[in-house]
Design a protein around this motif. Sequence first.
Motif, PDB file in Angstrom:
ATOM      1  N   SER A  52      29.912  35.605  31.395  1.00 35.06           N
ATOM      2  CA  SER A  52      28.832  36.090  30.544  1.00 35.06           C
ATOM      3  C   SER A  52      28.834  37.603  30.477  1.00 35.06           C
ATOM      4  O   SER A  52      29.502  38.285  31.266  1.00 35.06           O
ATOM      5  N   TRP A  53      28.056  38.156  29.546  1.00 32.82           N
ATOM      6  CA  TRP A  53      28.072  39.601  29.355  1.00 32.82           C
ATOM      7  C   TRP A  53      27.637  40.346  30.609  1.00 32.82           C
ATOM      8  O   TRP A  53      28.130  41.429  30.909  1.00 32.82           O
ATOM      9  N   SER A  54      26.739  39.754  31.385  1.00 35.12           N
ATOM     10  CA  SER A  54      26.249  40.414  32.601  1.00 35.12           C
ATOM     11  C   SER A  54      27.149  40.161  33.800  1.00 35.12           C
ATOM     12  O   SER A  54      27.047  40.853  34.813  1.00 35.12           O
ATOM     13  N   GLY A  55      27.998  39.158  33.681  1.00 35.43           N
ATOM     14  CA  GLY A  55      28.827  38.777  34.821  1.00 35.43           C
ATOM     15  C   GLY A  55      28.157  37.774  35.737  1.00 35.43           C
ATOM     16  O   GLY A  55      28.762  37.346  36.715  1.00 35.43           O
ATOM     17  N   ALA A  56      26.934  37.403  35.422  1.00 38.35           N
ATOM     18  CA  ALA A  56      26.175  36.530  36.309  1.00 38.35           C
ATOM     19  C   ALA A  56      26.642  35.081  36.237  1.00 38.35           C
ATOM     20  O   ALA A  56      26.462  34.316  37.186  1.00 38.35           O
ATOM     21  N   SER A  57      27.223  34.695  35.104  1.00 36.64           N
ATOM     22  CA  SER A  57      27.661  33.308  34.921  1.00 36.64           C
ATOM     23  C   SER A  57      29.155  33.254  34.644  1.00 36.64           C
ATOM     24  O   SER A  57      29.669  34.037  33.837  1.00 36.64           O
ATOM     25  N   THR A  58      29.831  32.345  35.325  1.00 38.42           N
ATOM     26  CA  THR A  58      31.258  32.155  35.117  1.00 38.42           C
ATOM     27  C   THR A  58      31.561  30.675  34.905  1.00 38.42           C
ATOM     28  O   THR A  58      30.821  29.804  35.398  1.00 38.42           O
ATOM     29  N   TYR A  59      32.625  30.411  34.182  1.00 37.76           N
ATOM     30  CA  TYR A  59      33.002  29.047  33.829  1.00 37.76           C
ATOM     31  C   TYR A  59      34.516  28.922  33.922  1.00 37.76           C
ATOM     32  O   TYR A  59      35.244  29.873  33.608  1.00 37.76           O
ATOM     33  N   VAL A  64      41.850  24.901  36.948  1.00 39.49           N
ATOM     34  CA  VAL A  64      41.964  26.147  37.713  1.00 39.49           C
ATOM     35  C   VAL A  64      40.771  26.378  38.639  1.00 39.49           C
ATOM     36  O   VAL A  64      40.780  27.331  39.427  1.00 39.49           O
ATOM     37  N   LYS A  65      39.780  25.512  38.560  1.00 41.30           N
ATOM     38  CA  LYS A  65      38.569  25.690  39.356  1.00 41.30           C
ATOM     39  C   LYS A  65      38.912  25.695  40.840  1.00 41.30           C
ATOM     40  O   LYS A  65      39.672  24.861  41.324  1.00 41.30           O
ATOM     41  N   GLY A  66      38.369  26.682  41.542  1.00 46.92           N
ATOM     42  CA  GLY A  66      38.641  26.810  42.965  1.00 46.92           C
ATOM     43  C   GLY A  66      39.867  27.643  43.285  1.00 46.92           C
ATOM     44  O   GLY A  66      40.071  28.018  44.443  1.00 46.92           O
ATOM     45  N   ARG A  67      40.671  27.932  42.279  1.00 44.49           N
ATOM     46  CA  ARG A  67      41.883  28.751  42.495  1.00 44.49           C
ATOM     47  C   ARG A  67      41.805  30.087  41.757  1.00 44.49           C
ATOM     48  O   ARG A  67      42.341  31.085  42.241  1.00 44.49           O
ATOM     49  N   PHE A  68      41.157  30.103  40.603  1.00 41.53           N
ATOM     50  CA  PHE A  68      41.052  31.319  39.793  1.00 41.53           C
ATOM     51  C   PHE A  68      39.630  31.857  39.856  1.00 41.53           C
ATOM     52  O   PHE A  68      38.659  31.101  39.944  1.00 41.53           O
ATOM     53  N   THR A  69      39.517  33.183  39.755  1.00 44.19           N
ATOM     54  CA  THR A  69      38.201  33.830  39.719  1.00 44.19           C
ATOM     55  C   THR A  69      38.193  34.882  38.623  1.00 44.19           C
ATOM     56  O   THR A  69      39.075  35.753  38.581  1.00 44.19           O
ATOM     57  N   ILE A  70      37.194  34.804  37.744  1.00 46.08           N
ATOM     58  CA  ILE A  70      37.034  35.797  36.691  1.00 46.08           C
ATOM     59  C   ILE A  70      35.909  36.742  37.073  1.00 46.08           C
ATOM     60  O   ILE A  70      34.890  36.324  37.632  1.00 46.08           O
ATOM     61  N   SER A  71      36.101  38.027  36.783  1.00 39.61           N
ATOM     62  CA  SER A  71      35.069  39.020  37.064  1.00 39.61           C
ATOM     63  C   SER A  71      35.162  40.117  36.016  1.00 39.61           C
ATOM     64  O   SER A  71      36.154  40.223  35.292  1.00 39.61           O
ATOM     65  N   ARG A  72      34.116  40.921  35.923  1.00 36.17           N
ATOM     66  CA  ARG A  72      34.125  42.017  34.951  1.00 36.17           C
ATOM     67  C   ARG A  72      33.409  43.229  35.521  1.00 36.17           C
ATOM     68  O   ARG A  72      32.523  43.097  36.366  1.00 36.17           O
ATOM     69  N   ASP A  73      33.799  44.380  35.018  1.00 33.63           N
ATOM     70  CA  ASP A  73      33.156  45.650  35.356  1.00 33.63           C
ATOM     71  C   ASP A  73      32.836  46.315  34.032  1.00 33.63           C
ATOM     72  O   ASP A  73      33.725  46.897  33.394  1.00 33.63           O
ATOM     73  N   ASN A  74      31.586  46.222  33.600  1.00 34.36           N
ATOM     74  CA  ASN A  74      31.224  46.751  32.282  1.00 34.36           C
ATOM     75  C   ASN A  74      31.329  48.274  32.219  1.00 34.36           C
ATOM     76  O   ASN A  74      31.603  48.832  31.164  1.00 34.36           O
ATOM     77  N   LYS A  77      34.842  48.722  31.595  1.00 30.35           N
ATOM     78  CA  LYS A  77      35.298  47.920  30.461  1.00 30.35           C
ATOM     79  C   LYS A  77      36.542  47.121  30.825  1.00 30.35           C
ATOM     80  O   LYS A  77      37.548  47.119  30.095  1.00 30.35           O
ATOM     81  N   THR A  78      36.496  46.463  31.952  1.00 31.00           N
ATOM     82  CA  THR A  78      37.626  45.647  32.379  1.00 31.00           C
ATOM     83  C   THR A  78      37.172  44.239  32.762  1.00 31.00           C
ATOM     84  O   THR A  78      36.039  44.038  33.214  1.00 31.00           O
ATOM     85  N   VAL A  79      38.066  43.308  32.561  1.00 30.09           N
ATOM     86  CA  VAL A  79      37.878  41.928  32.992  1.00 30.09           C
ATOM     87  C   VAL A  79      39.104  41.541  33.809  1.00 30.09           C
ATOM     88  O   VAL A  79      40.236  41.839  33.403  1.00 30.09           O
ATOM     89  N   VAL A  80      38.878  40.909  34.930  1.00 30.22           N
ATOM     90  CA  VAL A  80      39.965  40.569  35.843  1.00 30.22           C
ATOM     91  C   VAL A  80      40.006  39.060  36.049  1.00 30.22           C
ATOM     92  O   VAL A  80      38.961  38.407  36.168  1.00 30.22           O
ATOM     93  N   LEU A  81      41.206  38.515  36.091  1.00 26.90           N
ATOM     94  CA  LEU A  81      41.411  37.115  36.447  1.00 26.90           C
ATOM     95  C   LEU A  81      42.277  37.103  37.707  1.00 26.90           C
ATOM     96  O   LEU A  81      43.471  37.417  37.643  1.00 26.90           O
ATOM     97  N   GLN A  82      41.660  36.782  38.824  1.00 28.18           N
ATOM     98  CA  GLN A  82      42.386  36.646  40.080  1.00 28.18           C
ATOM     99  C   GLN A  82      42.880  35.212  40.188  1.00 28.18           C
ATOM    100  O   GLN A  82      42.078  34.271  40.159  1.00 28.18           O
ATOM    101  N   MET A  83      44.189  35.059  40.326  1.00 28.02           N
ATOM    102  CA  MET A  83      44.789  33.724  40.351  1.00 28.02           C
ATOM    103  C   MET A  83      45.458  33.497  41.701  1.00 28.02           C
ATOM    104  O   MET A  83      46.388  34.218  42.068  1.00 28.02           O
ATOM    105  N   ASN A  84      44.968  32.527  42.428  1.00 23.80           N
ATOM    106  CA  ASN A  84      45.506  32.181  43.739  1.00 23.80           C
ATOM    107  C   ASN A  84      46.083  30.775  43.727  1.00 23.80           C
ATOM    108  O   ASN A  84      45.796  29.987  42.821  1.00 23.80           O
TER     109      ASN A  84
END
Length: 125
Positions: A52-59, A64-74, A77-84
């Motif tokens: 979400s725009w605030s980063g509070a909600s992720t889907y 990939v659930k449990g292995r990937f993590t999405i995050s953002r730093d407004n 202006k970056t969005v990161v996908l950490q893939m484990n």
Amino acid sequence: QVQLVESGGGLVQAGGSLRLSCAASGRTCSSYAMGWFRQAPGKEREFVAAISWSGASTYYADSVKGRFTISRDNAKKTVVLQMNSLKPEDTAVYYCAGEGIVAGQNLESADFGSWGQGTQVTVPS
């Protein structure tokens, strides 16, 4: 229009990790949902994750659930996908998606208005 540039793809052995980054520029992108999609050879582009725009909600896609993590730093202006715990079936071109009206589960490509050029992720079997 928002311009998106992905980085961080590459070749990694099964079980390894990669961190994809998406740098955004242009008109205000912090008000929009962001996401990641991927497209494997011979397959359609598929949803991976959204935030979400605030980063509070992720889907996440179930695959990939449990292995990937999405995050953002407004601020940056970056969005990161950490893939484990990467698997060979994660091999694909990964695309950053911007200007999403809403963040949710199993979004479609049409739910986003801007796209990056893609970055290749390869996990040999």
